[in-house]
Design a protein around this motif. Sequence first.
Motif, PDB file in Angstrom:
ATOM      1  N   UNK A 167       0.904  -1.248  -0.063  1.00 32.51           N
ATOM      2  CA  UNK A 167       0.142  -0.235   0.068  1.00 32.51           C
ATOM      3  C   UNK A 167       0.824   1.162   0.103  1.00 32.51           C
ATOM      4  N   UNK A 175      -2.859   5.956  -0.866  1.00 31.69           N
ATOM      5  CA  UNK A 175      -4.456   4.645  -1.553  1.00 31.69           C
ATOM      6  C   UNK A 175      -5.558   5.491  -0.938  1.00 31.69           C
ATOM      7  N   UNK A 232      -7.710   4.116  -1.287  1.00 36.28           N
ATOM      8  CA  UNK A 232      -8.803   2.857  -0.654  1.00 36.28           C
ATOM      9  C   UNK A 232      -8.230   2.552   0.816  1.00 36.28           C
ATOM     10  N   UNK A 269      -6.229  -0.304 -11.439  1.00 37.70           N
ATOM     11  CA  UNK A 269      -6.302  -1.922 -10.268  1.00 37.70           C
ATOM     12  C   UNK A 269      -7.242  -0.961  -9.574  1.00 37.70           C
ATOM     13  N   UNK A 275     -10.421  -3.389  -8.874  1.00 32.95           N
ATOM     14  CA  UNK A 275     -10.619  -4.211  -7.507  1.00 32.95           C
ATOM     15  C   UNK A 275     -11.433  -3.668  -6.875  1.00 32.95           C
ATOM     16  N   UNK A 276     -12.420  -2.968  -6.901  1.00 38.46           N
ATOM     17  CA  UNK A 276     -13.617  -2.300  -6.379  1.00 38.46           C
ATOM     18  C   UNK A 276     -14.954  -3.040  -7.296  1.00 38.46           C
TER      19      UNK A 276
END
Lengths: 449, 449
Positions: free
Chosen positions: A1, A5, A7, A65, A69-70
């Motif tokens: 990470x 990030x 996220x 990316x 992922x989401x």
Amino acid sequence: MTPNDPLLTDLYQFNMLQAYLDGGKIDTAVFEFFVRRLPARRGFLVAAGLEQALDYLETLQFSDDHIAWLRDSGRFSAAFLDQLARFRFTGDVDAMPEGSIFFGNEPILRVVAPLPEAQFVETRLVNILHFQSLIASKAARMVLAAPGKQLVDFGLRRAHSAEAGLFAARASYIAGFAGTATLLANRAFGIPVFGTMAHSFIQAHDDEAAAFEAFARSRPDDLVLLLDTYDTEAAARKVVELAPRLKADGIAVRGVRLDSGDIMALSKSVRGILDAGGLADVVIFVSGGLDEDQLARFRSADAPIDGFGVGTSLTTSSDVPALDCVYKLQEYAGVPRRKRSVGKATWPGRKQVWRSLGRDGRITGDMLSTEDDDWPGERLLEPVMRNGRRLQQPPLAAMRARVSHGLDQLPDGARRLEEPSPCPVAIAPRLLALTEAVDRRLAAQDEDV
Amino acid sequence: MTPNDPLLTDLYQFNMLQAYLDGGKIDTAVFEFFVRRLPARRGFLVAAGLEQALDYLETLQFSDDHIAWLRDSGRFSAAFLDQLARFRFTGDVDAMPEGSIFFGNEPILRVVAPLPEAQFVETRLVNILHFQSLIASKAARMVLAAPGKQLVDFGLRRAHSAEAGLFAARASYIAGFAGTATLLANRAFGIPVFGTMAHSFIQAHDDEAAAFEAFARSRPDDLVLLLDTYDTEAAARKVVELAPRLKADGIAVRGVRLDSGDIMALSKSVRGILDAGGLADVVIFVSGGLDEDQLARFRSADAPIDGFGVGTSLTTSSDVPALDCVYKLQEYAGVPRRKRSVGKATWPGRKQVWRSLGRDGRITGDMLSTEDDDWPGERLLEPVMRNGRRLQQPPLAAMRARVSHGLDQLPDGARRLEEPSPCPVAIAPRLLALTEAVDRRLAAQDEDV
């Protein structure tokens, strides 16, 4: 990470983001970051972390990316994910410059941006501003407790993670520390770095004097020898014996470090041993579980100590490991908003903070007003980002000067370590009137239900 | 920076490294990581962070960029920098598995490696193991205080930096939390993630009921509505009114969240409103400044609360923001070593910890022995890395099971939240004898001087 990030935030930010975009709630929102009230052991706070906050805002975006992922998580709609790929922070930010002294209820940062953007950045903005302000505030207490002494951050190992250690080095340097032991803080921020030796270095040698000599010959610059592995006074005598031999080879012992035992007594006896041994110019540096209360006691007792390495109490702000800080919606679509939760009510609208000084140059009090109001004194919030692009920020040296100046302006009550009295923050009449108007509007809505 | 940047350490590690390499001090060293004594409010600790510690050791190396920067700093010799380019961690590590319960003076990790390697990794190893063990220990107290309740980490925003928030999510999950609000923890570690809505979402709408409905239609899954923005009980009635309309469209309200006010009273009145409105299956989730003491009070009062979001007190371990932990040299070149600093003396040599249980399955006490000793009970330190390569580590589920089992084994005195009594740690006779032998050797050296 990476620390930024996108996220690395609360899931609810994504939930709200999708709901805002679904519902077309994309008008301009105003959020402010502030500390609700000061902890009992803080008479003032020091704003820090703005540079990292602006870094985060300026670089915020979702990579392919992230989007993939989401999408795979199955939580979000395809339309939302398409919007997310284009998501950037495009807003304006006003803030108190880093190093500013502030008090309860005073916004140190204001974000004006489309609601989805202004909301989404909440978690990481709070995470950044809270921690550095927490540490800068703690460090400033140490600076007040040990005037004229060299203070060095020794706290990486017990900081709450890598980034905490690095940011604590920065925040404490802003507050007036001389530097840090953390090498990466030197590279990342240009902060002076200090280092001596560990007990294990002594222990790994069969003989303490031999360990001192080996270290001195390998690292002759800025040489500080650690005395307390076995017997502190005996070690001081070994330094006296060794120093002439090193001097003959052009190596000067700059200092010794004490890390345990009865520091008050040992500092005096070691000073005596060094002075009697012709080492009056060798400084005494102390570390080991120090906090500002101990620094103050050393000062009161006039202990012959030249500098301090402060670790855990600094990098965890151990007496106050968190501030009651929030990032709250104050206006949406041109309408001032207010949270009325019990004990957590907020002052609505865009605000400004004004600082007044007395004839002695000390702060008499601050005024919290609506942004469009006008009061005497210094206006504390200033523009730092426009349309998602940061404006020029001052260097660390200017932040240090701001803290130093700000500490001089504090009345004695706010500077006190124990039971300090923060400076008063008055609420301007127009802000009071606005608050009452918002309450009337909310009451009218409740009656409609 | 990356969290494992090899420059993220104390300058003194580089100073010592160069001195060790200059002086040929490259024999095998043994270091152990342990907590000296438990804080007054901890009856036990939970080991965590080993996986990240092994990551760090396995990947430690200096890039060309690091070497170039160190060269430019002018601090180090060319010969040293050449050696640094080839520097890797090649040692062995034994440790307690993550999720193990441990007490004072018990090593939870032992490093056996050439002295320069074993020494250099100190700062970051302590940084990683300290923080996750600190948080897992705090979280375990919350798990004990709220049996059968859903506990969720809400603490990213006030965690001390990005990495702290991420690691706190991991450590609390190991300790028995149901999950976290931090989305990246879901991606990084597979931890279940939970999210509701913020007050700002309600405030951004002109009408609270309209806000609930907009959110429900956008995020129908796992729907939890926040009640306390204005008036908690009025909001509960709005949920009762809204629920049938949502149900007609296949949307179920799973829960409501209370975040302020007199939670004990509100949980009862809201439960009554929901039950009377036919929403007996809607759960009540509580957040806002909670700690384990409050969780225990809710339990004693039998408050109708189904789950808790815990933030700041968890991710900063606010009552105990640091543990008195160290990583100490215990043996070098086959000779046991000991630090004798006042109040900080250590037990020498390579050690093992043995745990005995009574007939009721509860811990009766641990034995701290030399590694080559043999005692009844469970041997707690086991191999986790050999020659710089990690051995297979258990998944998070196994760590959670270990904590759960370990908490069951704790005597009531150690489980108590207030004034707990840690389990006794006895010192084996051979370790006592070794300690005396080391002291005699050190005394003989002092006489030589």
